[in-house]
Design a protein around this motif. Sequence first.
Motif: not given
Length: 458
Positions: A69-72, A114-118, A135-137, A141-144
């Motif tokens: 989802l974008g975390a390191t 930034p939380l992103t998909g896919p 809930p994080l998904a 921004d995007g499909t998970v």
Amino acid sequence: MGAVTAAAARPWIAPVATGPVVSALSLPGSKSMTARALVLSALADGPSRIVRPLRARDTTLMAAALRSLGATIDTAESAPASAAGGAPADTAAGGGDAGRGGAAAGVWTVGPGPLTGPAAIDVGLAGTVMRFAPPLAALADGTVTFDGDPHARTRPLRPIIEALRALGVDLDSSPSGGLPLVVRGTGSVAGGEVVIDASGSSQFVSGLLLSAPRFSKGLVLRHEGPPVPSAPHLRMTTHMLRAAGAVVDESVPDVWTVEPGPLRGRTWEIEPDLSGAAPFFAAAMVTGGAVTLAGWPRESWQPVGTLVELLTRMGADVSQDDDGLTVRGTGELHGIDADLSEVSELTPVIAALAALAGSPSRLRGVAHIRFHETDRIAALARELSKAGAGVTERSDGLDITPGPLRSATFETYADHRMAHAAAVIGLAAPGIELTDVACTSKTLPEFPELWAGLVTGS
């Protein structure tokens, strides 16, 4: 990072104790605390460290989900806790030096992004991942997409799904209201007020609360239904939210209010896992020995008081000092009538002790564990009966009458807690063969080796 697959099945004969078990050991960190720390760190406004985390399948799956989802997240664990630099000054209470034994200290670092998909998330069989990550998904921004092990598709998820829908999240689930799941995030969730029935799992509440500070309006979550089980896990969630800077009001029973606002990056000190320690404490009780869990904090976010009360009622002598938390066997095991609703994860080990006790037991208040990794009530009834106990299965628990022990093949149902129960029975019953001990990798990969070393003294 690819899917974190379950370990290959490993049949195993539980070692029999030939004398009192006496040991001081360290154990890895709490699964519950590690999972919550990972989620809060991924949602924070700056970097975090997680000191002495649990490295096991469930937490590795959580880390993989958050990375997708974008975390390191750096889980290399190469540096000792005192040497890791760049940590935020704020440090959670609880947790001490891990000290002696088999659990290496380590530090995971988490950088929010930034939380992103896919993204495609593998939940494995982890309730924390399948209930904390959607809930994080929704905030991404995007499909998970979510899926997991075959049995994960039977685990309850509907209350989280219905709550997210009520909050305006676009998602699709299976016809039964569970996995597989598709969340189409838009980068934000409005939040507001929602009503759920969380009687099936406290994780339904925790999963929504952990992300709620990032909802535009925050969240007012109201539970309507039978009591929410595992209340200590809910208190852990709200304590950790506040430690990260969230404003949480739980003054009204069954209502949780979380204000919108930032979460701070911080250092999380993870306590040893209390549920993971339970079988080792049971070994002291069964054999008349003594086991000390090193590094146990004076102030804990886990339900240590409830565990101490249960073990004391069953015949243990429990104490705490600078060396840690110590359980001593007194040479007697007593049956017990106990409501385990707040500590349901302990049910398999308490049931195993009950099967070895000198009088009958009634364990109740745990109807929801029928929907854990397996139907634990039915599984315990079957497997303890095979080993010689008289067991009556009830809707919310078990009646257990000790009987002459005998060898048996103990099915573990891909459930780590069932393996723990079998190992405890095997202390006193020669020839208890587990169909698979590798399932303990879910929360304690070192379990077979730690257990064998404990029992044999090697």
